[in-house]
Write a protein that holds these residues in place. Structure first.
Motif, PDB file in Angstrom:
ATOM      1  N   TYR A  45       0.420   7.063  -2.279  1.00 16.01           N
ATOM      2  CA  TYR A  45       0.650   7.121  -0.835  1.00 16.01           C
ATOM      3  C   TYR A  45       0.172   5.816  -0.206  1.00 16.01           C
ATOM      4  O   TYR A  45      -0.937   5.358  -0.473  1.00 16.01           O
ATOM      5  N   LEU A  46       1.007   5.228   0.627  1.00 12.21           N
ATOM      6  CA  LEU A  46       0.686   3.941   1.222  1.00 12.21           C
ATOM      7  C   LEU A  46      -0.239   4.120   2.414  1.00 12.21           C
ATOM      8  O   LEU A  46       0.062   4.859   3.347  1.00 12.21           O
ATOM      9  N   GLY A  47      -1.353   3.423   2.393  1.00  9.46           N
ATOM     10  CA  GLY A  47      -2.325   3.538   3.469  1.00  9.46           C
ATOM     11  C   GLY A  47      -2.267   2.352   4.402  1.00  9.46           C
ATOM     12  O   GLY A  47      -1.194   1.886   4.779  1.00  9.46           O
ATOM     13  N   THR A  48      -3.419   1.838   4.739  1.00  7.39           N
ATOM     14  CA  THR A  48      -3.509   0.791   5.753  1.00  7.39           C
ATOM     15  C   THR A  48      -3.884  -0.571   5.162  1.00  7.39           C
ATOM     16  O   THR A  48      -4.224  -1.497   5.894  1.00  7.39           O
ATOM     17  N   ARG A  49      -3.838  -0.711   3.848  1.00  5.65           N
ATOM     18  CA  ARG A  49      -4.097  -2.012   3.234  1.00  5.65           C
ATOM     19  C   ARG A  49      -2.866  -2.915   3.364  1.00  5.65           C
ATOM     20  O   ARG A  49      -1.731  -2.444   3.321  1.00  5.65           O
ATOM     21  N   ARG A  50      -3.089  -4.202   3.488  1.00  5.56           N
ATOM     22  CA  ARG A  50      -2.016  -5.186   3.570  1.00  5.56           C
ATOM     23  C   ARG A  50      -2.357  -6.386   2.684  1.00  5.56           C
ATOM     24  O   ARG A  50      -3.536  -6.718   2.490  1.00  5.56           O
ATOM     25  N   SER A  51      -1.317  -7.019   2.154  1.00  6.16           N
ATOM     26  CA  SER A  51      -1.497  -8.243   1.376  1.00  6.16           C
ATOM     27  C   SER A  51      -1.588  -9.416   2.329  1.00  6.16           C
ATOM     28  O   SER A  51      -0.732  -9.581   3.207  1.00  6.16           O
ATOM     29  N   ILE A  58      -5.843  11.666   2.799  1.00  5.41           N
ATOM     30  CA  ILE A  58      -4.837  10.606   2.865  1.00  5.41           C
ATOM     31  C   ILE A  58      -4.110  10.735   4.194  1.00  5.41           C
ATOM     32  O   ILE A  58      -3.480  11.756   4.472  1.00  5.41           O
ATOM     33  N   VAL A  59      -4.218   9.728   5.027  1.00  5.90           N
ATOM     34  CA  VAL A  59      -3.568   9.733   6.340  1.00  5.90           C
ATOM     35  C   VAL A  59      -2.311   8.875   6.249  1.00  5.90           C
ATOM     36  O   VAL A  59      -2.364   7.714   5.849  1.00  5.90           O
ATOM     37  N   VAL A  60      -1.167   9.449   6.614  1.00  6.20           N
ATOM     38  CA  VAL A  60       0.120   8.773   6.494  1.00  6.20           C
ATOM     39  C   VAL A  60       0.752   8.614   7.864  1.00  6.20           C
ATOM     40  O   VAL A  60       0.840   9.578   8.635  1.00  6.20           O
ATOM     41  N   ASP A  61       1.178   7.390   8.191  1.00  4.06           N
ATOM     42  CA  ASP A  61       1.910   7.186   9.437  1.00  4.06           C
ATOM     43  C   ASP A  61       3.086   6.222   9.263  1.00  4.06           C
ATOM     44  O   ASP A  61       3.725   5.822  10.226  1.00  4.06           O
ATOM     45  N   ARG A  62       3.370   5.840   8.022  1.00  3.54           N
ATOM     46  CA  ARG A  62       4.473   4.918   7.776  1.00  3.54           C
ATOM     47  C   ARG A  62       5.795   5.666   7.613  1.00  3.54           C
ATOM     48  O   ARG A  62       5.834   6.823   7.196  1.00  3.54           O
TER      49      ARG A  62
END
Length: 686
Positions: free
Chosen positions: A187-193, A173-177
Motif C-alpha cells: 500500500y502506497l503511503g506518504t513517502r516520496r523519492s 495503513i492510511v490511504v488517500d491516493r
C-alpha cells in the motif's frame, strides 16, 4: 571488502565455495543447475578504460536467498577481481571520474535501506558514506568527483516523520491516493523519492527540487557539474495518468527546476547530456490510453527548456532504451529491441539515420560507454545468446567483440543444450508472427515431440534470442518449447503492440494457435500432446486460451486473472483500466467481454495448475483463486499453489525451484503418462 590484491582470481567464480565438479562429457541441464548459474549485470567501464565493474548474483541454497556482489575485470581480460564479500547484497557500482573510488549501494550492517559505500580502487575495506534514514536507491558522481547525486526516500507526512517509535503492533495503513497499491511496495503511503546532492568533503546532504506530491529520480549530471537532468513523476489522479517529465535543475538547494520535455510524455529512462551541455536526450512515451503499449522513442531538447522537443528518428518503429551521447555529440547510442533481438545502435542527430553497431541473433542487455559515449570507440557490453547467460564483453574499435567475464563458462562447458531457432508463422487473419522454438538436444529429425506453448508476460515485452533456463529445462525433459511474440508484444512496431487495445484475449490467442498449428504442420509437434503455460499476462493468456479451445491437455496458469472486473481496485492498474477500458459502471459489457475465461469456465476441459505469490499486488492472488475455485466446482482436475510472502516475481530460490518442479510434474502427468518422470513427480489430483 578485503584488499583488492587479495581478491584477484581467475575469470569465473572460483572465489565462491566450491561446487561439485561437472561429470565428464556434456549432460542435459538439470533443475539443480539453477543454483549454479551466475547472473551477471550492470557493467560500468572505468573512466580511464582499464577496468569494467559489474555485479554477480548467485542463489544461496543454505540461506535460501540470493546474494549480489561487485566484481571488476580488466579491459584486456587478464584479471578478474571480486571486490565485495559481505553476506548482504551490493549493487549499482559507479566509478568516480578521477578513477580513484568505486561507489556502490548496500544495506549491510543496519539492513534498513541501502546506503552509499566507497571502495578505494587501490584496496582496503569499503567505508560507509551515508546514513540516510529512508535509504538510497540511486547514485551518480559529479564530473569533479566531489559530489554525488542521490535518490533518497523521504517521509512527507510531518506527524509520521516525527514519530520514530518502534511499535510491536503495525501501525494502521492510511490511504488517500488514487493509485494506492504497487507490487513489492504494498500500500502506497506518504513517502516520496527525492533528489539530493551529497558533498563528500563536508559530508552534507542538500535536497533539491522538492515537490509536494511528485517522485523525482534518474539524475544525470551536466558535463560542467552545475546542473542535473532528472525525471519527475506526478502520481496519477482521476482523468490524469502518471506521465513522467524531464526537468533540469541547478545542483544547489533552493533552485527551481525547468521542464525540458514539453508536453511530450517521457518515460522513466535516465536522461543523457550532450558533451557541450546544451542538449538533453531522453525517451518519449505515449498518450495515457496507450500506457500499456508504450514504445519509447528517442527525443532531444534544449537544456534551457526554451525549445520544443525533437523526435530524432521518426522512421525507427522500434522501442529504444538507455540513450548515451557519443563523444563528438553527433549521435546517440541506444539499445533497440527488434523482433526477438536487442541491438546496440548509433542514431545520428543530423538525419536520424540508425546504424547498427552490434546486432545478430543475440541480446544486448546493457552497455557502458563513459567519457561521452566512449571517446576511444570502445564500449563495455552485457551480452546473452540462446546458448549462454549474460556476460561482460568488450566492444573494440571496428566492431570486434571479446568476452571479458566468464562466470558461467565452466558450468556450460559440461552441458548439452537444446537447439534454438526462430520461426515465422501466419495467423488465421494473415498476421505474420515471430517465435522462438527450442527442441531437445539430439531430437531425431522428423520425430513429433510433446509441445509446450510457453507464453511471455507483459504483454509489452518479447521472447528473445537470449538464454532461458526455463526453456532449456523443459527441452531437456523431452519437450519442444514454443515462445510466441503474439500481437501486443514489442519489437515489431507500434501498430503491432496496439493491436490488442481494449480487446484482450482475442488476437493474442489467434496468434498463439497459429504458431502451434505451424509447428504441427512442420512435423515438429505431436498434436495430441500439447501443453500451455505462462506467468503474469502469460497466465492470463493461458486462461483465455483454454477457455477458447480444449486442444491443450495440460495447462499451468501463473499469476493470472480471468474475472477482470474483480481486478479493478484490487491490483495496481487502475489508471490503465480507466483510460483503456473505461470505468466498469460505464462500460459493463466490455468488462464482461474481457472476463471471458471466467464466464466460460464450463467450456474448459484442460487440467490446470494455478500458481501465485501470496502478496502479489500486480496480479493479485484472487485471479488464480477464482479460476481454481471455478474448475474445482466444475470437476476439472486442478490445483492451486500459493507461495507465502511472495510478490509478483518469486525471489526465494527454493520457491523458484519448486515452481519449475511443479510445472514439469503437472505437464508430465498429462502429456507423458506412464513415464518414470511423470509417475515420480505427479502431484495428487482430485
Amino acid at each position: 571488502a578485503p584488499a583488492a590484491d587479495r581478491a584477484r582470481t581467475a575469470a569465473g567464480d572460483s572465489a565462491r565455495p566450491a561446487t561439485p565438479a561437472a561429470p565428464a562429457g556434456p549432460r542435459a541441464i538439470r533443475l539443480e543447475d539453477l543454483y549454479r548459474i551466475r547472473r551477471v549485470n550492470d557493467p560500468q567501464r572505468s573512466p580511464d578504460g582499464r577496468w569494467v565493474a559489474y555485479t554477480v548474483s548467485a542463489p544461496d541454497s543454505a540461506k535460501d536467498r540470493s546474494d549480489t556482489d561487485v566484481w571488476m575485470t580488466s579491459w584486456d581480460g587478464t584479471e578478474t577481481v571480486r571486490l565485495t564479500w559481505s553476506p548482504e547484497s551490493e549493487s549499482a557500482p559507479r566509478w568516480s571520474p578521477d578513477d580513484r573510488w568505486l561507489a556502490f549501494v548496500s544495506a549491510r550492517q543496519e539492513g534498513k535501506g541501502g546506503q552509499v559505500w566507497l571502495l578505494d580502487r587501490r584496496g582496503g575495506e569499503a567505508q560507509r558514506l551515508t546514513t540516510i534514514k529512508g535509504g538510497v536507491s540511486d547514485v551518480q558522481w559529479s564530473p569533479d568527483a566531489k559530489r554525488l547525486a542521490l535518490v533518497v526516500e523521504e517521509e512527507t507526512d510531518s506527524l509520521l516523520r516525527k514519530d520514530t517509535t518502534e511499535a510491536k503492533t503495525p501501525k494502521p495503513i492510511v490511504v488517500d491516493r488514487y493509485g494506492f497499491k504497487r507490487d513489492v511496495e504494498g500500500y502506497l503511503g506518504t513517502r516520496r523519492s527525492r533528489l539530493a546532492v551529497f558533498d563528500l568533503a563536508r559530508r552534507s546532504l542538500d535536497t533539491l527540487a522538492r515537490s509536494a506530491s511528485a517522485d523525482d529520480g534518474r539524475p544525470a549530471w551536466s558535463p560542467d557539474g552545475t546542473r542535473l537532468a532528472f525525471v519527475r513523476e506526478l502520481p496519477p489522479e482521476p482523468g490524469r495518468a502518471q506521465e513522467p517529465a524531464v526537468y533540469v535543475v541547478e545542483a544547489r538547494a533552493g533552485a527551481e527546476p525547468v521542464k525540458v520535455s514539453g508536453e511530450v510524455p517521457a518515460t522513466e529512462a535516465r536522461p543523457a547530456w550532450s558533451p557541450d551541455g546544451r542538449t538533453v536526450a531522453f525517451l518519449r512515451g505515449d498518450e495515457p490510453k496507450y500506457s500499456a503499449y508504450v514504445q519509447p522513442a528517442l527525443v532531444t531538447a534544449g537544456a534551457d527548456g526554451r525549445s520544443a522537443p525533437r523526435l530524432v528518428a521518426p522512421a525507427l518503429d522500434r522501442p529504444v532504451s538507455a540513450p548515451t551521447f557519443t563523444a563528438d555529440g553527433r549521435a546517440v547510442l541506444v539499445q533497440v529491441s527488434d523482433d526477438r533481438a536487442v541491438h546496440l545502435a548509433r542514431v545520428r542527430l543530423a538525419d536520424g539515420r540508425v546504424e547498427r553497431v552490434v546486432d545478430g541473433r543475440r541480446v544486448v542487455a546493457g552497455f557502458s560507454a563513459p567519457a561521452g559515449g566512449g571517446a576511444d570507440g570502445r564500449v563495455a557490453l552485457l551480452l546473452t545468446t540462446p546458448e549462454r547467460p549474460a556476460e561482460v564483453y568488450a566492444l573494440e574499435r571496428g566492431g570486434a567483440l571479446r568476452q571479458l567475464s566468464r562466470h558461467n563458462d565452466s558450468l556450460f562447458a559440461g552441458l548439452r543444450l537444446g537447439t534454438t531457432e526462430g520461426i515465422t508463422s501466419r495467423s488465421a487473419d494473415g498476421t505474420e508472427v515471430g517465435s522462438v522454438l527450442v527442441r531437445p538436444a539430439g531430437a531425431a529429425e522428423g520425430a513429433r515431440l510433446p509441445l509446450l506453448l510457453y507464453i511471455h508476460g507483459g504483454p509489452n515485452g518479447q521472447d528473445q534470442y537470449a538464454f532461458s533456463f526455463d526453456r532449456e529445462l523443459f527441452a531437456a525433459r523431452g519437450y519442444a518449447v514454443l515462445a510466441v511474440n503474439y500481437r501486443g508484444s514489442h519489437g515489431r512496431g507500434v501498430a503491432y503492440q496496439r493491436a490488442i487495445f481494449a480487446d484482450w484475449g482475442n488476437k493474442e490467442v489467434v496468434d498463439l494457435l497459429g504458431a502451434v498449428d505451424h509447428v504441427i504442420a512442420r512435423g515438429i509437434a505431436d498434436s495430441t500432446r500439447l501443453g500451455i503455460g505462462g506467468w503474469s499476462y502469460g497466465g492470463i493468456l493461458t486462461d483465455y486460451t483454454i477457455a477458447t479451445t480444449p486442444r491443450f491437455r495440460a495447462a499451468v496458469s501463473g499469476a493470472g486473472s480471468a474475472l477482470q472486473l474483480s481486478m479493478y481496485g484490487s491490483d495496481q492498474y487502475v489508471t490503465q483500466y480507466e483510460h483503456e477500458l473505461g470505468q466498469p459502471w460505464e462500460k459493463p459489457e466490455l468488462w464482461q467481454k474481457l472476463s471471458y475465461p471466467f464466464f466460460h469456465a464450463p467450456k474448459i476441459r484442460t487440467p490446470t495448475l494455478f500458481m501465485v505469490g501470496e502478496r502479489d499486488f500486480n496480479v493479485p492472488a484472487a485471479g488464480s483463486e477464482q479460476m481454481y475455485q471455478a474448475l474445482r466446482s466444475l470437476g476439472v482436475p486442478t490445483q492451486l499453489v500459493v507461495y507465502p510472502g511472495q510478490f509478483h516475481g518469486l525471489t526465494v530460490p527454493s520457491y523458484q525451484v519448486d515452481r519449475l518442479r511443479r510445472y514439469l510434474a503437472w505437464w508430465d502427468r498429462w502429456l507423458m503418462p506412464g513415464t518414470q518422470a511423470a509417475a515420480a513427480a505427479a502431484p495428487a489430483v482430485p
